[in-house]
Design an enzyme around this catalytic site. Structure first.
Site, PDB file in Angstrom:
ATOM      1  N   LYS A   1       0.845  -1.190   0.000  1.00 17.18           N
ATOM      2  CA  LYS A   1       0.000   0.000   0.000  1.00 17.18           C
ATOM      3  C   LYS A   1       0.886   1.249   0.000  1.00 17.18           C
ATOM      4  CE  LYS A   1      -3.407   2.562   2.818  1.00 17.18           C
ATOM      5  NZ  LYS A   1      -4.306   2.538   3.994  1.00 17.18           N
TER       6      LYS A   1
ATOM      7  N   ASP B   1      -2.652  10.049   4.020  1.00 18.44           N
ATOM      8  CA  ASP B   1      -4.067   9.710   4.121  1.00 18.44           C
ATOM      9  C   ASP B   1      -4.810  10.726   4.999  1.00 18.44           C
ATOM     10  OD1 ASP B   1      -6.529   8.512   4.197  1.00 18.44           O
ATOM     11  OD2 ASP B   1      -5.897   6.775   5.404  1.00 18.44           O
TER      12      ASP B   1
ATOM     13  N   LYS C   1     -10.199  12.686   8.347  1.00 13.63           N
ATOM     14  CA  LYS C   1      -9.787  12.210   9.663  1.00 13.63           C
ATOM     15  C   LYS C   1      -9.661  13.406  10.608  1.00 13.63           C
ATOM     16  CE  LYS C   1      -6.811   8.333   8.204  1.00 13.63           C
ATOM     17  NZ  LYS C   1      -7.513   7.217   8.855  1.00 13.63           N
TER      18      LYS C   1
ATOM     19  N   ASP D   1       1.417   6.039   5.786  1.00 17.90           N
ATOM     20  CA  ASP D   1       0.470   5.130   5.125  1.00 17.90           C
ATOM     21  C   ASP D   1       1.043   4.471   3.863  1.00 17.90           C
ATOM     22  OD1 ASP D   1      -1.954   3.921   5.564  1.00 17.90           O
ATOM     23  OD2 ASP D   1      -3.149   5.411   4.499  1.00 17.90           O
TER      24      ASP D   1
ATOM     25  N   ASP E   1     -12.292   7.215   3.529  1.00 17.39           N
ATOM     26  CA  ASP E   1     -11.124   6.902   4.347  1.00 17.39           C
ATOM     27  C   ASP E   1     -10.756   5.413   4.258  1.00 17.39           C
ATOM     28  OD1 ASP E   1      -9.022   7.357   6.021  1.00 17.39           O
ATOM     29  OD2 ASP E   1     -10.221   7.547   7.850  1.00 17.39           O
TER      30      ASP E   1
ATOM     31  N   GLU F   1      -9.595   3.865   1.816  1.00 16.34           N
ATOM     32  CA  GLU F   1      -9.004   4.029   0.486  1.00 16.34           C
ATOM     33  C   GLU F   1      -7.983   2.952   0.156  1.00 16.34           C
ATOM     34  OE1 GLU F   1      -7.787   5.380   3.095  1.00 16.34           O
ATOM     35  OE2 GLU F   1      -5.652   4.992   2.845  1.00 16.34           O
TER      36      GLU F   1
ATOM     37  N   ARG G   1      -7.976  -0.260   0.543  1.00 20.71           N
ATOM     38  CA  ARG G   1      -8.524  -1.439  -0.135  1.00 20.71           C
ATOM     39  C   ARG G   1      -8.870  -1.136  -1.589  1.00 20.71           C
ATOM     40  NH1 ARG G   1     -13.071  -1.926   4.371  1.00 20.71           N
ATOM     41  NH2 ARG G   1     -11.386  -0.882   5.490  1.00 20.71           N
TER      42      ARG G   1
HETATM   43  N1  BES Z   1      -4.524   4.278   6.841  1.00 20.01           N
HETATM   44  C1  BES Z   1      -5.699   3.993   7.570  1.00 20.01           C
HETATM   45  C2  BES Z   1      -5.497   2.932   8.643  1.00 20.01           C
HETATM   46  C3  BES Z   1      -4.570   3.305   9.780  1.00 20.01           C
HETATM   47  C4  BES Z   1      -5.076   3.861  10.941  1.00 20.01           C
HETATM   48  C5  BES Z   1      -3.223   3.043   9.704  1.00 20.01           C
HETATM   49  C6  BES Z   1      -4.230   4.172  11.986  1.00 20.01           C
HETATM   50  C7  BES Z   1      -2.379   3.358  10.760  1.00 20.01           C
HETATM   51  C8  BES Z   1      -2.889   3.908  11.898  1.00 20.01           C
HETATM   52  C9  BES Z   1      -6.805   3.486   6.637  1.00 20.01           C
HETATM   53  O1  BES Z   1      -6.781   4.005   5.367  1.00 20.01           O
HETATM   54  C10 BES Z   1      -8.095   3.883   7.253  1.00 20.01           C
HETATM   55  O2  BES Z   1      -8.349   5.040   7.347  1.00 20.01           O
HETATM   56  N2  BES Z   1      -8.896   2.893   7.623  1.00 20.01           N
HETATM   57  C11 BES Z   1     -10.162   3.147   8.219  1.00 20.01           C
HETATM   58  C12 BES Z   1     -11.159   2.220   7.578  1.00 20.01           C
HETATM   59  C13 BES Z   1     -12.584   2.521   7.918  1.00 20.01           C
HETATM   60  C14 BES Z   1     -12.988   3.865   7.370  1.00 20.01           C
HETATM   61  C15 BES Z   1     -13.468   1.444   7.359  1.00 20.01           C
HETATM   62  C16 BES Z   1     -10.056   2.918   9.710  1.00 20.01           C
HETATM   63  O3  BES Z   1      -9.345   1.998  10.125  1.00 20.01           O
HETATM   64  O4  BES Z   1     -10.636   3.684  10.462  1.00 20.01           O
HETATM   65 ZN    ZN Z   2      -4.975   4.662   4.680  1.00 21.29          ZN
HETATM   66 MN    MN Z   3      -7.850   5.850   5.259  1.00 23.63          MN
END
Ligand code: BES
Ligand code: ZN
Ligand code: MN
Length: 478
Positions: A244, A249, A256, A268, A327, A329, A331
């Protein structure tokens, strides 16, 4: 840092003896007074003893040699931070380790911890010279460590350093295009092939996920293909590594919060850093394994034209995705890369991604999540590599019900659902783009640290390189 094996008799001003806690102290090495002092210190449970001989500085490092296993190795890695601090205060630029324990794995672990502990990211300080750790070279004299093993240690730790630096670089330097530049340069240095697809090529390939995430950005995306293909490869079909590469992000329109969330999202692209780092290691060591790296890269921003919650996009494999949360993104860009991987008929695909915050809720910072359809023996081999390198893995299930959770009312699947089981539903989403043996590593918990953990400094960790290098060695070469 440079590290070399030295023959017996080599002399340096700064010398460290590795001694077993459980063994006698060799009288020949020290004067009577010194031996008494060392024994006193040992009695006080001081595992690192410093002897100032003025023109030379001696250290004695005691390590546990009872019941040697992966935990005692990890303890050795961690203990090495002690002498690092000492050497810095002495402004020593080299250290000569003399191995009197003669346990290969333990000695290498100690050296590894020392090198990894010495990493710094100080590019953006005016007083870099002041801040810089003094230690530059590590020499080892050991009857049980070979030149090849030292070289391997050097190459692996160098790759971890580089991954850490890429992760620590903010997006105002490391955009998707800049990441591609760095990957190209790395390929050139280490001897692997790099091909970079620009936005028009990505469009032509209909990578709808990558394009969708990129829509809110001012900077173009990139899709990077790294390949190490030795003529003597042990595998007929390639091993594919997918990373990834979200260079930042923000969450996009599903923005966020800044504090303790968005503010660290330069990390990220840790999966991308691991993939590039790992392939650099395989190429430099000329490992007989055919490996391809796929890195979709973009930032995720809420620009004017950004994808909107409710949008329906068509992915590279033709699946329609309802984007309910911009968010989620990772996947989307990984889905495209995973379906692109199908054209190679890979033997195995492993993706690494900082995919879900829920993974951190599960394991804190002390491991990563593994999922997939490979079963045994690969799952166990991966978990064992996790223990050996202390980049530990916890397996989560891929039960069908979690797949039902991402069914959409208006499209084939949706990219987000209720919070519960968030790491698993993300994995189930990725599964829809695979038609081959596949492993998913959610490294969100362990990719980035907010404060030091022994030999892992605050910031990018470089997780995944040591883990998968160990797995690959055992799986293909043992
Ligand atoms: N990059 C984030 C996941 C992340 C969070 C990595 C904290 C490292 C530390 C990912 O893109 C994300 O935002 N995931 C969301 C998914 C949700 C919206 C379904 C999440 O985990 O909140
Ligand atoms: Zn992310
Ligand atoms: Mn995200």
């Amino acid at each position: 840092m440079n590290s070399y094996l030295k023959p017996t008799g080599y002399k340096s001003v700064y010398t460290l003896y590795l001694l077993s806690k459980q063994a006698e102290i060799l009288p020949a090495l020290f004067s009577e007074d010194e031996t008494r002092f060392i024994l006193q210190e040992k009695e006080k449970k001081h595992d690192l003893v410093h002897l100032n001989r003025l023109s030379s500085q001696l250290f004695i490092q005691f390590l546990d040699t009872e019941n040697l296993n992966y935990k005692t190795n990890e303890k050795a890695r961690s203990e090495a931070s002690g002498v690092c601090k000492k050497l810095n205060s002495l402004k020593a630029n080299e250290l000569h380790i003399i191995d009197l324990i003669e346990e290969k794995a333990l000695t290498l672990a100690y050296a590894e911890g020392l090198i990894l502990n010495n990493y710094q990211f100080i590019k953006y300080y005016k007083n870099q010279e002041e801040k810089k750790n003094s230690l530059e070279s590590l020499f080892i004299t050991s009857p049980v460590v070979s030149d090849d093993e030292m070289h391997e240690l050097q190459v692996v730790t160098e790759a971890v350093y580089r991954a850490r630096t890429w992760i620590n670089e903010p997006v105002n330097y490391l955009t998707a295009v800049q990441l591609s530049e760095e990957i190209r340069e790395l390929g050139h240095q280490c001897g692997f092939q790099v091909e970079v697809f620009d936005k028009s090529r990505i469009k032509a390939l209909k990578m709808g996920g990558l394009l969708a995430v990129n829509k809110g950005s001012q900077d173009p995306p990139s899709f990077n293909i790294l390949e190490w293909k030795p003529t003597n490869a042990k595998n007929e079909q390639p091993l594919i590594l997918v990373g990834k590469g979200v260079t930042y992000d923000t969450g996009g329109l599903s923005l966020k919060p800044t504090s303790n969330s968005m503010d660290y999202m330069k990390s990220d692209m840790s999966g991308a850093a691991a993939v590039a780092g790992l392939i650099s290691v395989l190429a430099q060591l000329k490992l007989p394994v055919h490996v391809i790296g796929l890195i979709p890269a973009t930032d995720n921003r809420p620009g004017e034209n950004a994808i909107t919650p409710g949008d329906i996009i068509e992915m590279h494999n033709g699946l329609f995705v309802e984007v309910l949360n911009t968010d989620a993104e990772g996947r989307l860009i990984l889905g495209d890369a995973l379906s692109y991987a199908q054209r190679y008929q890979p033997e195995l695909v492993i993706d690494l991604a900082t995919l879900t915050g829920a993974a951190s809720v599960t394991v804190g910072i002390y491991g990563s999540i593994v999922m997939g359809n490979v079963g045994e023996p690969i799952m166990t081999e991966l978990k064992n590599a996790g223990f050996e390198t202390y980049e530990r893995l916890v397996e989560l299930p891929m039960w069908d019900e979690y797949g039902d959770m991402i069914k959409s009312d208006v499209a084939d699947i949706k990219n987000s659902t209720k919070r519960d089981g968030g790491t698993i539903t993300a994995g189930k989403f990725l599964e829809r783009f695979t038609d081959y043996p596949w492993v998913h590593l959610d490294i969100a918990p362990s990719a980035f640290l907010h404060s030091n953990e022994n030999y892992k400094p605050q910031g990018g960790v470089g997780v995944g390189i040591r883990l998968l290098f160990e797995f690959i060695k055992k799986h293909y070469l043992a």
